[in-house]
Design a protein around this motif. Sequence first.
Motif, short mmCIF file in Angstrom:
data_model
loop_
_atom_site.label_atom_id
_atom_site.label_comp_id
_atom_site.label_asym_id
_atom_site.label_seq_id
_atom_site.Cartn_x
_atom_site.Cartn_y
_atom_site.Cartn_z
N LYS A 1 20.64 -12.16 -6.23
CA LYS A 1 21.65 -12.23 -5.20
C LYS A 1 22.81 -13.01 -5.78
O LYS A 1 22.65 -13.69 -6.80
CB LYS A 1 21.10 -12.97 -3.98
N PRO A 2 24.00 -12.92 -5.16
CA PRO A 2 25.14 -13.65 -5.74
C PRO A 2 24.85 -15.14 -5.93
O PRO A 2 25.37 -15.77 -6.83
CB PRO A 2 26.26 -13.46 -4.70
N TYR A 3 24.00 -15.69 -5.05
CA TYR A 3 23.73 -17.13 -5.10
C TYR A 3 22.34 -17.45 -5.64
O TYR A 3 21.89 -18.59 -5.59
CB TYR A 3 23.85 -17.73 -3.68
N THR B 1 26.73 -22.19 -5.43
CA THR B 1 25.93 -21.57 -6.49
C THR B 1 26.60 -20.28 -6.98
O THR B 1 26.71 -20.05 -8.19
CB THR B 1 24.49 -21.27 -6.01
N ALA B 2 27.06 -19.46 -6.04
CA ALA B 2 27.71 -18.20 -6.42
C ALA B 2 28.97 -18.48 -7.25
O ALA B 2 29.20 -17.86 -8.30
CB ALA B 2 28.06 -17.38 -5.18
N GLY B 3 29.77 -19.45 -6.80
CA GLY B 3 30.98 -19.82 -7.54
C GLY B 3 30.62 -20.40 -8.90
O GLY B 3 31.28 -20.11 -9.91
N GLY B 4 29.56 -21.18 -8.94
CA GLY B 4 29.12 -21.80 -10.19
C GLY B 4 28.68 -20.76 -11.20
O GLY B 4 29.02 -20.84 -12.38
N LEU B 5 27.90 -19.78 -10.74
CA LEU B 5 27.44 -18.71 -11.64
C LEU B 5 28.63 -17.93 -12.17
O LEU B 5 28.69 -17.57 -13.36
CB LEU B 5 26.47 -17.77 -10.90
N ASN B 6 29.60 -17.70 -11.30
CA ASN B 6 30.79 -16.95 -11.70
C ASN B 6 31.60 -17.71 -12.75
O ASN B 6 32.01 -17.14 -13.77
CB ASN B 6 31.62 -16.66 -10.45
N ALA B 7 31.81 -18.99 -12.49
CA ALA B 7 32.60 -19.80 -13.43
C ALA B 7 31.92 -19.84 -14.79
O ALA B 7 32.56 -19.76 -15.84
CB ALA B 7 32.77 -21.21 -12.88
N ARG B 8 30.60 -19.93 -14.77
CA ARG B 8 29.86 -19.99 -16.02
C ARG B 8 29.97 -18.67 -16.79
O ARG B 8 30.16 -18.66 -18.01
CB ARG B 8 28.40 -20.30 -15.71
N ASN B 9 29.87 -17.54 -16.07
CA ASN B 9 30.03 -16.23 -16.71
C ASN B 9 31.39 -16.06 -17.35
O ASN B 9 31.54 -15.33 -18.33
CB ASN B 9 29.84 -15.10 -15.68
N ARG B 10 32.39 -16.70 -16.77
CA ARG B 10 33.76 -16.61 -17.32
C ARG B 10 34.00 -17.62 -18.43
O ARG B 10 35.14 -17.77 -18.88
CB ARG B 10 34.78 -16.88 -16.21
N HIS B 11 32.98 -18.38 -18.80
CA HIS B 11 33.10 -19.39 -19.85
C HIS B 11 34.16 -20.44 -19.53
O HIS B 11 34.88 -20.92 -20.41
CB HIS B 11 33.39 -18.74 -21.21
N VAL B 12 34.28 -20.75 -18.27
CA VAL B 12 35.23 -21.79 -17.84
C VAL B 12 34.71 -23.15 -18.30
O VAL B 12 33.52 -23.44 -18.18
CB VAL B 12 35.37 -21.76 -16.30
N ALA B 13 35.61 -23.99 -18.84
CA ALA B 13 35.18 -25.31 -19.33
C ALA B 13 35.24 -26.37 -18.24
O ALA B 13 34.35 -27.22 -18.12
CB ALA B 13 36.03 -25.73 -20.53
N ALA C 1 27.22 -30.12 -4.52
CA ALA C 1 26.68 -30.61 -5.80
C ALA C 1 25.33 -29.96 -6.09
O ALA C 1 25.03 -29.60 -7.24
CB ALA C 1 26.56 -32.13 -5.78
N GLU C 2 24.51 -29.79 -5.07
CA GLU C 2 23.23 -29.10 -5.25
C GLU C 2 23.46 -27.68 -5.72
O GLU C 2 22.86 -27.21 -6.68
CB GLU C 2 22.43 -29.08 -3.93
N GLY C 3 24.34 -26.98 -5.00
CA GLY C 3 24.59 -25.57 -5.30
C GLY C 3 25.15 -25.37 -6.70
O GLY C 3 24.71 -24.48 -7.43
N LEU C 4 26.11 -26.20 -7.09
CA LEU C 4 26.70 -26.07 -8.43
C LEU C 4 25.63 -26.33 -9.50
O LEU C 4 25.60 -25.67 -10.54
CB LEU C 4 27.86 -27.05 -8.61
N THR C 5 24.78 -27.31 -9.25
CA THR C 5 23.73 -27.64 -10.22
C THR C 5 22.70 -26.51 -10.31
O THR C 5 22.24 -26.17 -11.41
CB THR C 5 23.07 -28.98 -9.85
N LEU C 6 22.36 -25.92 -9.18
CA LEU C 6 21.40 -24.79 -9.19
C LEU C 6 21.93 -23.64 -10.05
O LEU C 6 21.15 -22.89 -10.64
CB LEU C 6 21.12 -24.31 -7.77
N ALA C 7 23.26 -23.53 -10.15
CA ALA C 7 23.85 -22.45 -10.96
C ALA C 7 23.66 -22.69 -12.45
O ALA C 7 23.93 -21.81 -13.26
CB ALA C 7 25.34 -22.33 -10.63
#
Length: 516
Positions: A493-495, A117-129, A149-155
């Motif tokens: 929180k980060p996640y 989730t933390a990595g997912g939120l970060n990637a999204r903030n950076r506008h990563v495709a 997969a759960e964590g990335l989706t929660l992001a």
Amino acid sequence: MYPAEETSASSFSDNNGMRSASASASVVCATGPLAAIDTDFLIVPWFSDETAQAVAGLDAATGGEIGRAIASKEFQAKAFELFVTPVTDRDWRARRVALIGSGPGERGPELIRKLATAGGLNARNRHVARAAFAVRGTGASAELAQAVAEGLTLAEFYGGTYKTGEPAPAAPPAWTVVVNDTNDAATSAAVARGRILGECSNLARELANEPGNTLTPREFARRAAALAADAGVSTEILDENEIEKLGMGLLLGVARGSVEPPRVIVFRWEPPGAPAAPVLGLVGKGITFDTGGISIKPADRMELMKDDMSGGAAVACAMRAIALLNAPMRVVGVVPATENMPGGRAIKPGDILKSAAGKTVEVINTDAEGRLILGDGLWYARKLGATHLVDVATLTGAVVVALGKVTSGLFGNDDAWIDLVRRVADRAGDRAWPMPLFDDYREQIKSEIADMMNTGGRAAGSITAAMFLKEFADGLPWAHLDIAGTAWAEESKPYQPKGPSGVAVRTLAALAFEKF
Ligand code: BES
Ligand code: MN
Ligand code: ZN
């Protein structure tokens, strides 16, 4: 445990024309090696004591940047610390690598879900495709891959859909979950499962985030039934007349203070060939706004009481997941839904209500409304044939005093059942902790004039609330999750961003795959 078979993801959007709160990209599974993963942003969990050589070839692919960062302490793998560096090796297909620190502690699915989730939120903030996440950690790789997969989706959840001045948030990246595993079918099924469970958690967050003026009991019922029916669950919405015919005096009592009529949302999952028993019965508190009624709450933070239907949302969204994942057992869901308002016809302290089960209740505090509507909800789940009950409710402020914001209270009348719910919740990332229900506590809700009171004083407030519910389980194995502290995050929180958490969706869904 979930079976090792294929499921296919499916998304759902029903926001009355609003932009969906959880933008859906995709999550697919790929088998390593990492060098072959074609992506813009390759996230790799990094455990705190690891040397630069912990992941084969990675340090070299970055021209030794990882080794230098570790040696200089620029990167110390503290919890959720991120270190991003370009991949310079032309034989690798990833453009950049992002190490995400684990911090100390266990390296199982729970941590990996949070890192994702933390990595997912970060990637999204950076506008990563296009981003990828490497599955690492201790435990079965299917379980880890599902957690990722759960964590990335929660992001992907976004709670700002009513903002008109702000640009829409970047679309979430298309994700690749990278496993280095030979059992491809089992791990890609696990990723598909994690995707569904994450999406259903986000749908519950969307509902909990919705304000009381848009999510009235009728609208809540409509949306909750629609999202479950869309997945193949049979649904029914009982209106105030049907509720009255059933004799649900506790629910009707709470609803009296509002001009909005109450509803009961009923879900049935009856897979062909499923044995007649067990029947899992899920009951969720569906107060679309809790003012406290005549025992009115103070104004400070009252706006948060729009989330008082989080338990009901968890039941509805778990029913959707149960159908999408094709659970093998019968499940019934019951969500009593109403506002708790102080209108001119509202119930008053001292009033006596009669429950559908026949028991009478002296209302001492109209703000203890959750246990009232759940009493009738539990009765109805039994009537529909449930053999094992779980209810989920934002029930008491007292549970926040006892366990804080990171652990739900777990109560029940059957040790084996409590134990199972606890283990399943733990694996799902919904931590819950058992609380006692000694008979001595029953004293506190004794009434002079009726079968019981709806409050038991200040002492052991979350326990006396559960003792009240226990009266309506009528001896069936029953567990109660008090999610008053865990349903809503007040700090980011980060996640986990501020706002609705989607707690209990994954636990309830996973229960339908257990043996009991
Ligand atoms: N919905 C509240 C519980 C709640 C409190 C949820 C704080 C989330 C955060 C519930 O209906 C309630 O008002 N409970 C009362 C019970 C009391 C009157 C016995 C409470 O906890 O104060
Ligand atoms: Mn209340
Ligand atoms: Zn409430």
